[in-house]
Design an enzyme around this catalytic site. Structure first.
Site, mmCIF file in Angstrom:
data_model
loop_
_atom_site.group_PDB
_atom_site.id
_atom_site.type_symbol
_atom_site.label_atom_id
_atom_site.label_comp_id
_atom_site.label_asym_id
_atom_site.label_seq_id
_atom_site.Cartn_x
_atom_site.Cartn_y
_atom_site.Cartn_z
ATOM 1 N N LYS A 1 2.478 -0.059 15.007
ATOM 2 C CA LYS A 1 3.929 -0.083 15.259
ATOM 3 C C LYS A 1 4.433 -1.278 16.088
ATOM 4 O O LYS A 1 5.627 -1.564 16.087
ATOM 5 C CB LYS A 1 4.339 1.204 16.019
ATOM 6 C CG LYS A 1 4.266 2.448 15.185
ATOM 7 C CD LYS A 1 5.508 2.608 14.322
ATOM 8 C CE LYS A 1 5.275 3.480 13.127
ATOM 9 N NZ LYS A 1 5.002 2.799 11.881
ATOM 10 N N TYR B 1 -8.672 5.306 8.028
ATOM 11 C CA TYR B 1 -8.741 5.682 9.443
ATOM 12 C C TYR B 1 -9.802 6.784 9.540
ATOM 13 O O TYR B 1 -9.625 7.849 8.950
ATOM 14 C CB TYR B 1 -7.401 6.233 9.926
ATOM 15 C CG TYR B 1 -6.289 5.195 10.038
ATOM 16 C CD1 TYR B 1 -5.568 4.785 8.928
ATOM 17 C CD2 TYR B 1 -5.969 4.639 11.273
ATOM 18 C CE1 TYR B 1 -4.548 3.847 9.035
ATOM 19 C CE2 TYR B 1 -4.946 3.700 11.396
ATOM 20 C CZ TYR B 1 -4.241 3.304 10.269
ATOM 21 O OH TYR B 1 -3.239 2.372 10.386
ATOM 22 N N TYR C 1 4.714 6.702 9.772
ATOM 23 C CA TYR C 1 3.862 5.540 9.479
ATOM 24 C C TYR C 1 4.651 4.459 8.747
ATOM 25 O O TYR C 1 4.537 3.272 9.061
ATOM 26 C CB TYR C 1 2.646 5.984 8.654
ATOM 27 C CG TYR C 1 1.560 4.931 8.593
ATOM 28 C CD1 TYR C 1 0.596 4.835 9.596
ATOM 29 C CD2 TYR C 1 1.495 4.020 7.535
ATOM 30 C CE1 TYR C 1 -0.402 3.866 9.551
ATOM 31 C CE2 TYR C 1 0.506 3.045 7.488
ATOM 32 C CZ TYR C 1 -0.437 2.981 8.494
ATOM 33 O OH TYR C 1 -1.417 2.007 8.457
ATOM 34 N N HIS D 1 0.835 -1.215 0.000
ATOM 35 C CA HIS D 1 0.000 0.000 0.000
ATOM 36 C C HIS D 1 0.864 1.257 0.000
ATOM 37 O O HIS D 1 1.723 1.421 0.868
ATOM 38 C CB HIS D 1 -0.912 0.011 1.228
ATOM 39 C CG HIS D 1 -2.067 -0.935 1.118
ATOM 40 N ND1 HIS D 1 -3.164 -0.871 1.930
ATOM 41 C CD2 HIS D 1 -2.300 -1.966 0.257
ATOM 42 C CE1 HIS D 1 -4.017 -1.818 1.583
ATOM 43 N NE2 HIS D 1 -3.512 -2.506 0.582
ATOM 44 N N PRO E 1 -2.636 0.398 19.031
ATOM 45 C CA PRO E 1 -2.437 -0.083 17.658
ATOM 46 C C PRO E 1 -2.696 0.951 16.547
ATOM 47 O O PRO E 1 -2.441 0.649 15.371
ATOM 48 C CB PRO E 1 -3.410 -1.264 17.541
ATOM 49 C CG PRO E 1 -4.395 -1.086 18.631
ATOM 50 C CD PRO E 1 -3.733 -0.319 19.719
#
Ligand code: RFL
Ligand code: PHB
Length: 401
Positions: A298, A202, A386, A72, A294
């Protein structure tokens, strides 16, 4: 029994450490309290940083991941009915994340372990650590037949997760623990349905946070912010889909594709760090030493980073008796871990609904979301974290730009 390294726990940290040590000719024994079947089917993480993917590939354990994983280049952030894409690939100079379930990583590492002929014992109990500040630290436990066993080691790696016994074996007056408990949990589900979007979503919503993740083209993973007092029985399939539809909704024609729910669980949200991550000849790695909520994806990646540092330091010791990197293990790891803790806290605070917030706090949260997704500098910072910050295997001087 004698072992160079005794490893407690066959999660990502313990299995990868054994794998890295084996490649350097250092022998280890792994003991695990659960059965192989159980650890191979426990649903947990899904997002692997480039560093984790490279590590699996470079050590010959990445073949299934490269076939089954999904790559992704961005994520979507939703709030106020708007959709904003963070183009991580563009913002980080070509990096991306890989979606490949943690239990598949576990299967790959267990089969590498079996192939190498390394020792590994499942379903053990009553694990105790002793003589940690001597040259012969020892692990005692009951094997699967309830017989007492002892492993006298050169070093012990405590890779036994947040609830394992290793961290508690560091004397309380030496351990400093930092913790934050969030006033919400995550309900996670697996659903038999095609993905509703090509990338992870998200979503911040007045009603609470929601996340659309994926596992395979046929199975999707969703999460919902729920009350920490909730139990699974409070969440019927109909209620879950109703909340996902509401929290993921947009101003445009986007539609959520639904399907049968095949698994549900609730996990608490916590930030935690133990400093130092070592005592005598015991070294903690992964969730045994630190927990992140979460939202930043990570935890598994941090576990993989810790064991790379530890394997390098143990190699120094066996190759030339050098202990400097072992002595600095905790300090080297914690510098990166605190940054991942910060990022995970930032994503969690920005995306969840804090029901006791004042109207002022709520507007500030919306402004933060707007800034993170519309300023190139802010989006770049989010993307850089990220996809994963660079791994430093040794202590580096603090640099300034
Ligand atoms: P683990 O995986 O907990 O493994 C520890 C192992 O030790 C065993 N054990 C013992 N063995 C022997 N004796 C004892 N007394 C023992 N006590 C325990 C346990 O049975 C277990 O097998 O720790 P490790 O290796 O440090 O790995 C950490 C990761 O599992 C964890 O950080 C991630 O799952 C976190 N996480 C995520 N991380 C990511 O990098 N990306 C993600 O997308 C992501 N998503 C998630 C997550 C964690 C989640 N939950 C369930 C907390 C999503 C969720 C919902
Ligand atoms: C997952 O797919 O399990 C997942 C994805 C992203 C997160 C956490 C978990 O931030």
């Amino acid at each position: 029994m004698r072992a160079q390294i005794g490893i407690i726990g066959a999660g990502p940290a313990g299995l990868m450490l054994a794998h890295l040590l084996n490649r350097r000719g250092i022998e280890s024994v792994i003991i695990e309290s659960r059965s192989r079947e159980e650890i191979e089917r426990t649903i947990r993480a899904g997002v692997l940083e480039q560093m984790t993917v490279d590590l699996l590939n470079e050590t010959g354990a990445g073949e299934r991941m490269m076939k089954m994983g999904m790559f992704h280049k961005g994520i979507e952030i939703r709030f106020n009915g708007k959709r904003r894409r963070i183009d991580m690939h563009e913002l980080t100079g070509g990096k991306y994340v890989t979606i490949y379930p943690q239990h598949e990583v576990i299967k790959d590492l267990i089969s590498a372990r079996v192939k190498s002929g390394g020792e590994m014992y499942f379903s053990v109990s009553n694990v105790r650590l002793s003589d940690l500040d001597t040259a012969e630290p020892t692990i005692t436990y009951l094997n699967e037949n309830q017989e007492e066993e002892e492993i006298i080691c050169d070093y012990i790696a405590g890779c036994d997760g947040f609830h394992g016994p290793s961290r508690q074996s560091i004397p309380a007056d030496i351990r400093r623990e930092y913790q934050k408990i969030y006033p919400y949990s995550w309900l996670g589900i697996l659903a038999e349905a095609p993905p509703s979007a090509p990338e992870l979503i998200y979503a911040h919503h007045e009603d609470g946070f929601a996340l659309h993740s994926t596992r395979t083209p046929e199975i999707q993973r969703f999460y919902l912010q729920v009350d920490p007092a909730d139990c699974i029985e409070d969440w019927s399939d109909e209620r879950i889909w109703e909340k996902l539809r509401l929290r993921l909704s947009t101003d445009d024609e986007w539609r959520l594709i639904e399907g049968p729910v095949i698994q549900k669980n609730i996990v608490p949200m916590r930030s935690f760090i133990c400093d130092p991550m070592q005592y005598g000849r015991l070294f903690l790695a992964g969730d045994a030493a630190h927990i992140v909520p979460p939202t930043g994806a990570k935890g598994l990646n941090l576990a993989m980073a810790d064991v790379q540092v530890l394997a390098g330091a143990l190699h120094d010791y066996y190759a030339n008796g050098e202990t400097r990197r072992l002595e600095r293990y905790s300090a080297v790891c914690l510098r990166r871990i605190w940054k991942a803790e910060r990022f995970s806290w930032y994503m969690t605070s920005m995306l969840h609904r804090h029901h006791h917030d004042s109207p002022f706090d709520y507007q500030i949260q919306l402004a933060e979301l707007d800034h993170a997704t519309s300023s190139k500098a802010a989006a770049q910072s989010l993307a850089e974290n990220y996809v994963g910050l660079p791994l430093e295997l040794e202590e580096q001087p603090l640099s300034v730009i």
